[in-house]
Scaffold this motif. Structure first.
Motif, short mmCIF file in Angstrom:
data_model
loop_
_atom_site.label_atom_id
_atom_site.label_comp_id
_atom_site.label_asym_id
_atom_site.label_seq_id
_atom_site.Cartn_x
_atom_site.Cartn_y
_atom_site.Cartn_z
N ALA A 201 0.83 -1.21 0.00
CA ALA A 201 0.00 0.00 0.00
C ALA A 201 0.87 1.25 0.00
CB ALA A 201 -0.93 0.01 1.21
N ALA A 202 0.30 2.35 -0.50
CA ALA A 202 1.04 3.62 -0.49
C ALA A 202 1.33 4.07 0.93
CB ALA A 202 0.24 4.68 -1.24
N GLN A 203 0.42 3.80 1.84
CA GLN A 203 0.60 4.15 3.26
C GLN A 203 0.31 2.89 4.09
OE1 GLN A 203 -1.97 7.26 4.85
NE2 GLN A 203 -0.21 8.15 5.89
N PRO A 204 1.25 1.97 4.15
CA PRO A 204 0.98 0.66 4.78
C PRO A 204 0.67 0.75 6.27
CG PRO A 204 3.30 0.87 4.15
CD PRO A 204 2.59 2.02 3.53
N SER A 205 1.04 1.83 6.94
CA SER A 205 0.73 1.95 8.37
C SER A 205 -0.77 1.84 8.62
CB SER A 205 1.24 3.27 8.93
OG SER A 205 0.52 4.36 8.38
N SER A 206 -1.57 2.25 7.64
CA SER A 206 -3.03 2.21 7.79
C SER A 206 -3.51 0.80 8.11
CB SER A 206 -3.70 2.72 6.52
OG SER A 206 -5.09 2.57 6.58
N PHE A 207 -2.90 -0.21 7.51
CA PHE A 207 -3.28 -1.61 7.75
C PHE A 207 -3.16 -1.94 9.24
CE2 PHE A 207 -1.59 -6.06 7.95
CZ PHE A 207 -2.72 -6.73 7.53
N PHE A 208 -2.05 -1.58 9.85
CA PHE A 208 -1.80 -1.93 11.24
C PHE A 208 -2.64 -1.06 12.18
CE2 PHE A 208 1.98 -2.83 8.71
CZ PHE A 208 2.05 -4.19 8.89
N MET A 247 5.43 3.31 12.73
CA MET A 247 4.48 3.60 11.64
C MET A 247 4.99 4.77 10.79
SD MET A 247 2.11 1.30 11.86
CE MET A 247 3.44 0.19 12.37
N LEU A 248 5.59 5.75 11.43
CA LEU A 248 6.15 6.89 10.70
C LEU A 248 7.29 6.45 9.80
CD1 LEU A 248 6.41 9.98 10.24
CD2 LEU A 248 7.96 10.03 12.21
N VAL A 249 8.21 5.65 10.35
CA VAL A 249 9.34 5.16 9.56
C VAL A 249 8.85 4.30 8.40
CG1 VAL A 249 11.37 3.65 9.62
CG2 VAL A 249 11.00 5.31 11.45
N LEU A 250 7.88 3.44 8.66
CA LEU A 250 7.32 2.58 7.62
C LEU A 250 6.78 3.40 6.45
CD1 LEU A 250 6.30 -0.12 6.48
CD2 LEU A 250 4.30 0.09 7.99
N ASP A 251 5.99 4.42 6.75
CA ASP A 251 5.40 5.21 5.67
C ASP A 251 6.45 6.05 4.94
OD1 ASP A 251 2.90 4.18 6.11
OD2 ASP A 251 2.17 5.87 7.29
N CYS A 252 7.46 6.51 5.67
CA CYS A 252 8.54 7.26 5.01
C CYS A 252 9.30 6.37 4.04
CB CYS A 252 9.50 7.83 6.05
SG CYS A 252 8.86 9.24 6.97
N VAL A 253 9.57 5.15 4.45
CA VAL A 253 10.27 4.21 3.57
C VAL A 253 9.38 3.85 2.38
CG1 VAL A 253 11.25 1.88 3.42
CG2 VAL A 253 11.78 3.33 5.39
N ALA A 254 8.10 3.66 2.64
CA ALA A 254 7.16 3.33 1.55
C ALA A 254 7.11 4.44 0.51
CB ALA A 254 5.78 3.06 2.12
N PHE A 348 18.35 0.33 2.20
CA PHE A 348 19.03 0.43 3.50
C PHE A 348 19.12 1.88 3.93
CE2 PHE A 348 23.50 0.55 5.43
CZ PHE A 348 23.06 0.22 6.71
N LEU A 349 19.50 2.75 3.00
CA LEU A 349 19.58 4.17 3.31
C LEU A 349 18.21 4.77 3.60
CD1 LEU A 349 22.23 5.59 0.80
CD2 LEU A 349 22.56 4.70 3.12
N ALA A 350 17.19 4.30 2.90
CA ALA A 350 15.84 4.83 3.12
C ALA A 350 15.40 4.58 4.55
CB ALA A 350 14.86 4.20 2.13
N VAL A 351 15.68 3.40 5.07
CA VAL A 351 15.31 3.09 6.46
C VAL A 351 16.10 3.97 7.43
CG1 VAL A 351 15.21 1.31 8.23
CG2 VAL A 351 14.69 0.72 5.85
N ASP A 355 14.68 6.93 9.97
CA ASP A 355 14.89 6.77 11.40
C ASP A 355 15.71 7.89 12.00
OD1 ASP A 355 14.56 5.33 13.79
OD2 ASP A 355 16.45 4.26 13.53
N HIS A 356 16.72 8.39 11.23
CA HIS A 356 17.69 9.34 11.80
C HIS A 356 17.66 10.73 11.17
CE1 HIS A 356 19.97 6.37 14.23
NE2 HIS A 356 19.63 5.52 13.27
N GLY A 357 17.13 10.87 9.97
CA GLY A 357 17.24 12.14 9.26
C GLY A 357 18.47 12.15 8.37
N ASP A 358 19.25 13.22 8.44
CA ASP A 358 20.45 13.33 7.59
C ASP A 358 21.46 12.24 7.92
OD1 ASP A 358 19.40 15.55 6.35
OD2 ASP A 358 20.40 16.98 7.68
N LEU A 359 22.18 11.80 6.90
CA LEU A 359 23.15 10.73 7.06
C LEU A 359 24.55 11.23 6.71
CD1 LEU A 359 21.21 7.77 5.39
CD2 LEU A 359 21.36 8.33 7.82
N PRO A 360 25.58 10.63 7.29
CA PRO A 360 26.96 11.03 6.99
C PRO A 360 27.35 10.64 5.57
CG PRO A 360 26.94 9.10 8.41
CD PRO A 360 25.52 9.58 8.32
N ALA A 361 28.41 11.26 5.08
CA ALA A 361 28.84 11.05 3.69
C ALA A 361 29.20 9.60 3.42
CB ALA A 361 30.03 11.96 3.38
#
Length: 411
Positions: A201-208, A247-254, A348-351, A355-361
């Motif tokens: 789903a586009a927003q899979p958190s809705s299922f849970f 749920m927030l992380v799940l939808d962001c990755v989706a 991997f980076l999407a998760v 979860d963390h926001g900006d990532l190191p180089a």
């Protein structure tokens, strides 16, 4: 054969022919329609086989045949009625005969949007339960109280709501709640099948969220229900408890990837927080270790695909430390491990980003860096070195190369 010829042959044999299910629903939604499924009434199995001798039977407890229509293998089922005789999805007595009507067949279905038939060749809609109106209103509604006879319908209703962005009616939520006891005894493969589809789903958190609202999340996905109420440090997680964060992380990755493995790893990344001792809250020290135990229990309860397990285990183990490494040797080992996991590096980076926001180089350019590091082989080590010495030499060369690459990337 063409659909017109298929229908004409059945009509000559005294049958009525209908398109049912997802194709009709999606056409009414204005969406791309799925493959067609057909239902026939007014004809017996022997007469059907005489008309289509090449048809392949695939149904066990009731007749379903595969017939090539318009160049595609289509399922053709006989109209049937069902009577509940025992627990679970096997607890049904199924009757099919030329006398069973399409109206009886539609009555046994789960929700109104899936209980619409299109009769061929006329194109007349048969919508006895208001499915078309429910689609227009964006709601998931049970056809009748028979909904509770197959407990997995509770998951299907939540999945439909997630896939289409619909609301579930209060009456249907009551029916879903009534499925609770039987859901706890359902085979894991049936629940997993709904999980796999819901993660698309586009927003899979809705299922849970719908499962939680219906009071059945704890008997279907206890790993996630355990996250509800597990508080987190407000400075890092203003969104709320561990369930809300997940749920927030799940939808962001989706939003970044349609890869269901990646979406599952997002769902699983913090499952260890469900076993954080109450006295430790709002902190969750060691939840990575506990998370691996929870994942193992999840797999014992509901066999997960191997690539899902391996990817989720890596994310659970590394999601906290991966963006915080400072020692070049550890960065090298992380990147080389990450590219071996059955998960695209971008996922991997999407998760981690969710979860963390900006990532190191070293992570942003991690896939490219890892490819460069792999070009350095132990075969190039000076002669005469022992195995441990070759490993140390190889790591030192890769560390040097990592530092050079990071200087280039951060200029």
């Amino acid at each position: 054969m063409e659909e017109a010829a298929f229908v004409a042959a059945l009509r000559r044999g005294g049958a009525r022919v209908f398109v049912v299910g997802g194709w009709v629903r999606d056409r009414l939604r204005g969406a791309a329609a799925a493959d067609k499924d057909y239902v026939v009434s007014g004809i017996g199995e022997a007469a059907f086989c005489a008309l289509f001798p090449d048809a392949q039977r695939v149904g066990r407890s009731f007749p379903v045949y595969l017939v090539t229509v318009d160049g595609k293998r289509a399922e053709v089922a006989f109209a049937r009625r069902e009577r509940k005789t025992g627990p679970g999805y096997r607890g049904f007595a199924v009757a099919f005969s030329p006398e069973v009507t399409i109206e009886e067949d539609l009555y046994r279905r789960d929700t109104t949007m899936n209980s619409i038939a299109l009769e061929l060749p006329e194109g007349r809609l048969i919508d006895l339960y208001g499915g078309r109106k429910d689609i227009a209103r964006g709601r998931v509604r049970a056809v009748s109280s028979h909904f509770v006879e197959d407990p997995v319908r509770a998951l299907r209703a939540a999945r439909q709501a997630a896939l289409f962005g619909y609301e579930i009616t209060e009456e249907t939520l009551v029916y879903m709640r009534a499925c609770r006891a039987e859901l706890a005894r359902e085979p894991g493969e049936r629940i997993f099948a709904e999980l796999r589809r819901a993660l698309g789903a586009a927003q899979p958190s809705s299922f849970f969220r719908w499962l939680a609202r219906a009071g059945v999340l704890d008997v279907t996905f206890p790993e996630l229900a355990a996250l509800i109420g597990k508080t987190q440090p407000q400075a890092f997680h203003p969104e709320g408890d561990a369930f809300e964060h997940t749920m927030l992380v799940l939808d962001c990755v989706a939003a970044e990837t349609g890869d269901v493995r990646a979406r599952f790893t997002a769902l699983a990344h913090d499952i260890g927080k469900g076993r954080t001792p109450q006295a430790m809250l709002p902190h969750h020290y060691g939840h990575e270790v506990r998370g691996l135990d929870v994942l193992a229990d999840w797999n014992r309860r509901m066999t997960l695909p191997r690539d899902w397990r391996e990817a989720a285990a890596f994310i659970i183990r590394e999601h906290m430390r991966a963006p915080r490494l400072t020692k070049a040797g550890k960065i090298v080992k992380l990147l080389l491990a990450a590219v071996k996991v059955p998960l695209p590096f971008s996922a991997f980076l999407a998760v981690l980003r969710a979860d963390h926001g900006d990532l190191p180089a070293y992570l942003v350019h991690g896939e490219e860096i890892a490819a460069e590091l792999l070009r350095i082989s132990g075969h190039a080590a000076p002669p005469g070195l022992a195995r441990k010495e070759i490993a140390d030499w190889l790591l030192a060369q890769r560390v040097r190369r990592l530092r050079d690459l990071l200087r280039q990337k951060t200029r």
